[in-house]
Design a protein around this motif. Structure first.
Motif, mmCIF file in Angstrom:
data_model
loop_
_atom_site.group_PDB
_atom_site.id
_atom_site.type_symbol
_atom_site.label_atom_id
_atom_site.label_comp_id
_atom_site.label_asym_id
_atom_site.label_seq_id
_atom_site.Cartn_x
_atom_site.Cartn_y
_atom_site.Cartn_z
ATOM 1 N N PHE A 1 21.984 13.372 -58.408
ATOM 2 C CA PHE A 1 22.468 12.645 -59.587
ATOM 3 C C PHE A 1 23.823 13.178 -60.027
ATOM 4 O O PHE A 1 24.696 12.405 -60.416
ATOM 5 C CB PHE A 1 21.457 12.756 -60.734
ATOM 6 C CG PHE A 1 21.861 11.964 -61.942
ATOM 7 C CD1 PHE A 1 21.636 10.597 -61.977
ATOM 8 C CD2 PHE A 1 22.457 12.566 -63.030
ATOM 9 C CE1 PHE A 1 22.010 9.849 -63.081
ATOM 10 C CE2 PHE A 1 22.836 11.830 -64.142
ATOM 11 C CZ PHE A 1 22.615 10.464 -64.163
ATOM 12 N N TYR B 1 20.997 6.337 -58.609
ATOM 13 C CA TYR B 1 19.868 6.737 -59.448
ATOM 14 C C TYR B 1 19.751 5.828 -60.669
ATOM 15 O O TYR B 1 18.657 5.437 -61.063
ATOM 16 C CB TYR B 1 20.010 8.194 -59.874
ATOM 17 C CG TYR B 1 19.859 9.151 -58.720
ATOM 18 C CD1 TYR B 1 18.605 9.569 -58.306
ATOM 19 C CD2 TYR B 1 20.968 9.620 -58.018
ATOM 20 C CE1 TYR B 1 18.449 10.431 -57.232
ATOM 21 C CE2 TYR B 1 20.825 10.478 -56.942
ATOM 22 C CZ TYR B 1 19.570 10.877 -56.558
ATOM 23 O OH TYR B 1 19.422 11.725 -55.493
ATOM 24 N N LEU B 2 20.887 5.475 -61.257
ATOM 25 C CA LEU B 2 20.867 4.579 -62.404
ATOM 26 C C LEU B 2 20.423 3.176 -61.993
ATOM 27 O O LEU B 2 19.690 2.514 -62.732
ATOM 28 C CB LEU B 2 22.248 4.540 -63.063
ATOM 29 C CG LEU B 2 22.691 5.857 -63.703
ATOM 30 C CD1 LEU B 2 24.123 5.749 -64.204
ATOM 31 C CD2 LEU B 2 21.753 6.269 -64.815
ATOM 32 N N LEU C 1 16.709 3.333 -61.574
ATOM 33 C CA LEU C 1 16.082 3.374 -62.896
ATOM 34 C C LEU C 1 16.065 1.980 -63.515
ATOM 35 O O LEU C 1 15.047 1.550 -64.058
ATOM 36 C CB LEU C 1 16.817 4.356 -63.805
ATOM 37 C CG LEU C 1 16.327 4.444 -65.233
ATOM 38 C CD1 LEU C 1 14.901 4.979 -65.271
ATOM 39 C CD2 LEU C 1 17.248 5.320 -66.063
ATOM 40 N N ALA C 2 17.191 1.260 -63.426
ATOM 41 C CA ALA C 2 17.266 -0.097 -63.980
ATOM 42 C C ALA C 2 16.266 -1.022 -63.278
ATOM 43 O O ALA C 2 15.595 -1.839 -63.932
ATOM 44 C CB ALA C 2 18.682 -0.633 -63.851
ATOM 45 N N GLY D 1 13.471 -0.132 -61.825
ATOM 46 C CA GLY D 1 12.132 0.261 -62.261
ATOM 47 C C GLY D 1 11.807 -0.274 -63.635
ATOM 48 O O GLY D 1 10.692 -0.775 -63.876
ATOM 49 N N VAL D 2 12.773 -0.202 -64.543
ATOM 50 C CA VAL D 2 12.570 -0.728 -65.895
ATOM 51 C C VAL D 2 12.356 -2.243 -65.834
ATOM 52 O O VAL D 2 11.489 -2.791 -66.536
ATOM 53 C CB VAL D 2 13.767 -0.368 -66.802
ATOM 54 C CG1 VAL D 2 13.735 -1.148 -68.098
ATOM 55 C CG2 VAL D 2 13.781 1.131 -67.075
#
Length: 76
Positions: A47, A54-55, A58-59, A61-62
């Motif tokens: 990261f 990684y971002l 994360l997006a 996954g959200v």
């Protein structure tokens, strides 16, 4: 006769050392807290070097979790 005995003793000692190394490696692999720490350090290092993937993960996954929540709430 002594040479054969010394050779055998050396082979036994080498085998014993190899066995201890193998057992240590197995113990390290089965040590969950240690493995989690290693994984966390890798993620943090990755990261710090390149945060965009990684971002994005994360997006995504959200978005997936949000989609599941919306689908469940609509069924009610």
């Amino acid at each position: 006769m002594t040479d054969q005995h010394d050779d055998l003793a050396d082979r036994v000692a080498a085998t014993r050392a190899q066995l201890f190394d193998t057992l240590d490696a197995i113990e390290d692999k089965l040590n969950v807290p240690k493995q989690l720490g290693i994984a966390a350090a890798k993620v943090k290092r990755g990261f710090d070097e390149q945060p965009v993937p990684y971002l994005a993960g994360l997006a995504a996954g959200v978005a997936v979790v949000g989609g599941i929540v919306v689908a469940v709430l609509r069924r009610r």
